[in-house]
Structures are given as C-alpha cells and as structure tokens.
Design an enzyme around this catalytic site. Structure first.
Site, PDB file in Angstrom:
ATOM      1  N   LYS A  87       0.854  -1.197   0.000  1.00  0.00           N
ATOM      2  CA  LYS A  87       0.000   0.000   0.000  1.00  0.00           C
ATOM      3  C   LYS A  87       0.887   1.244   0.000  1.00  0.00           C
ATOM      4  O   LYS A  87       1.726   1.419   0.896  1.00  0.00           O
ATOM      5  CB  LYS A  87      -0.895  -0.045   1.240  1.00  0.00           C
ATOM      6  CG  LYS A  87      -2.154   0.767   1.137  1.00  0.00           C
ATOM      7  CD  LYS A  87      -3.049   0.454   2.327  1.00  0.00           C
ATOM      8  CE  LYS A  87      -4.323   1.226   2.298  1.00  0.00           C
ATOM      9  NZ  LYS A  87      -5.078   1.062   3.555  1.00  0.00           N
TER      10      LYS A  87
HETATM   11  C1  E4P Z   1      -8.329   2.313   3.379  1.00  0.00           C
HETATM   12  O1  E4P Z   1      -7.585   1.450   2.969  1.00  0.00           O
HETATM   13  C2  E4P Z   1      -8.242   2.922   4.712  1.00  0.00           C
HETATM   14  O2  E4P Z   1      -7.642   1.981   5.575  1.00  0.00           O
HETATM   15  C3  E4P Z   1      -9.569   3.220   5.316  1.00  0.00           C
HETATM   16  O3  E4P Z   1     -10.627   2.773   4.520  1.00  0.00           O
HETATM   17  C4  E4P Z   1      -9.696   4.567   5.899  1.00  0.00           C
HETATM   18  O4  E4P Z   1     -10.972   4.654   6.492  1.00  0.00           O
HETATM   19  P1  E4P Z   1     -11.366   5.724   7.603  1.00  0.00           P
HETATM   20  O5  E4P Z   1     -11.684   7.002   6.912  1.00  0.00           O
HETATM   21  O6  E4P Z   1     -12.579   5.126   8.254  1.00  0.00           O
HETATM   22  O7  E4P Z   1     -10.179   5.842   8.524  1.00  0.00           O
END
Ligand code: E4P
Length: 217
Positions: A87
C-alpha cells in the site's frame, strides 16, 4: 464486487472470513496502532497472522515517504507472503514506486485518493488497486460516491485494469451505492458487511414462520 474488511483486528477478520464472503483485508498504520501492534517486528508478524486468517489480498502500508524507502519497505512486505499487496500513498515518490512495483509484477494499492486526477495518475503508474476514501470526503461535505462514479467513467473510457477499491466505507448504504456505480471492491468495518443481512421484515417473517411451524407440530 469484492468485499475487503478494513481492520487489523484478527477476531473481526476471522468472523468475516467465517461468513465465507470475504475477499481480502486492508490495514493502515492507524488501524495497526488501534490494535496495539507497534514495532517493525510485531507489525510484520501481525501481517503474517492476517494472511493466515484470510484467503485473499492483504494490503500492508509502507510508512516511508521517499522512493528508496518505499521500495525497500515494499519489497520486504511483498516477500513476507504471497497475499501481501503493498500500500503506497498518493505522493510524487509514491507514483514512482507504483511504477517500480508494477514493472516487477508486485501488487499495489494506492491509498489516500481524493480526486479523479489522482486516480488517473495511479492507474497510469500501474496500480493494482486505487483507494478513494469516500467516507472522509463525505465528512467534508464532498460527494465520495461522486468520485467513485468519475473514476469508473475514466477507467472504462481507457480500459484501465486498476481496480477501484472504495475505502473509508462507513455503513451499508455506502456499500450499496458503490455497488450501483460499479466499484470493483469495497473495504469497510465488519459492521458494513454484517449489517447487509439485516432487515426487520426478515426478522419478523422468520419469527412468524417458526411460530406457525410450532402450531402445526
Ligand atoms: C483504506 O484502505 C483505509 O484503511 C480506510 O478505509 C480509511 O478509512 P477511515 O476514513 O474510516 O479511517
């Protein structure tokens, strides 16, 4: 539509896997910290535990923000397990890293996507997934769903193979709306998956069926 769970909590991952509908897991440094997983060794070990618990892609985020650091970290993560997807944040060196990993056939997930231009750039660089954060856009009174729609149109115009991973999902309505506009994947908390099965008419209907069965037996 693939279902990913957005957590580093092993119990929740196992529960979703047990339902038989889980296709993968996304994590980020905040989700790891929430589970009390700190220190490089523990974090790597935790990624392995997640890979053992699920069949499918597991996104593991680099914390470097320079090209060399992202490559070093990403290669270490990718070597950890065949299910790992590296990522990478949507920054200039991140674009270079996406291209590097794409050329090496290492799967990537470009995170922190908040505009169609960012998604276009990530696809050009060969990202496997792009993660538009729809909940966070909604939080600032901007349409998260509108962004998914825009990216779908652009990717379809040019047959980009990059998958749209609708992230920052908060509830079932997000899931349904993303499915309607053709997001390839959703990632959200366990509740956003499990709550899809709930309807009061299902509950009352089942209660009535069971009650009537008892009457006749
Ligand atoms: C995506 O990969 C992120 O981990 C995540 O969806 C972020 O979500 P949040 O806005 O609930 O922190």
């Amino acid at each position: 539509m693939k279902f990913f769970i957005d957590t580093a909590n092993l119990d929740q991952i196992k529960e979703a896997q047990g339902l038989g509908v889980l296709d993968g897991v996304t994590t980020n440094p905040s989700l790891m910290a929430k589970e009390g997983i700190t220190g490089r060794e523990n974090i790597l070990k935790h990624y392995l535990d997640i890979c053992e618990a699920v069949n499918g892609d597991v996104s593991a985020e680099v914390i470097s923000v320079d090209f060399e650091g992202m490559i070093k970290e990403g290669e270490e993560l990718a070597a950890l397990h065949s299910q790992i997807v590296v990522k990478i944040p949507m920054i200039k060196d991140g674009i270079k890293a996406l291209k590097y990993f794409s050329d090496k056939n290492i799967k990537t997930n470009c995170t922190l996507i908040f505009s169609a231009g960012q998604a276009l750039l990530a696809a050009k660089a060969g990202a496997t997934y792009v993660s538009p954060f729809i909940g966070r856009l909604d939080d600032i009174s901007t349409s998260g769903l509108g962004l998914i729609d825009e990216i779908r149109l652009i990717y379809d115009n040019y047959d980009f193979e990059t998958e749209i991973l609708a992230a920052s999902i908060r509830h079932t309505m997000h899931v349904i709306d993303c499915a309607k506009v053709g997001a390839d994947v959703m990632t959200g908390p366990l509740s956003s998956i499990v709550d899809l099965l709930k309807h009061p008419l299902t509950d009352s209907g089942l209660a009535k069926f069971l009650e009537d069965y008892k009457k006749g037996n």
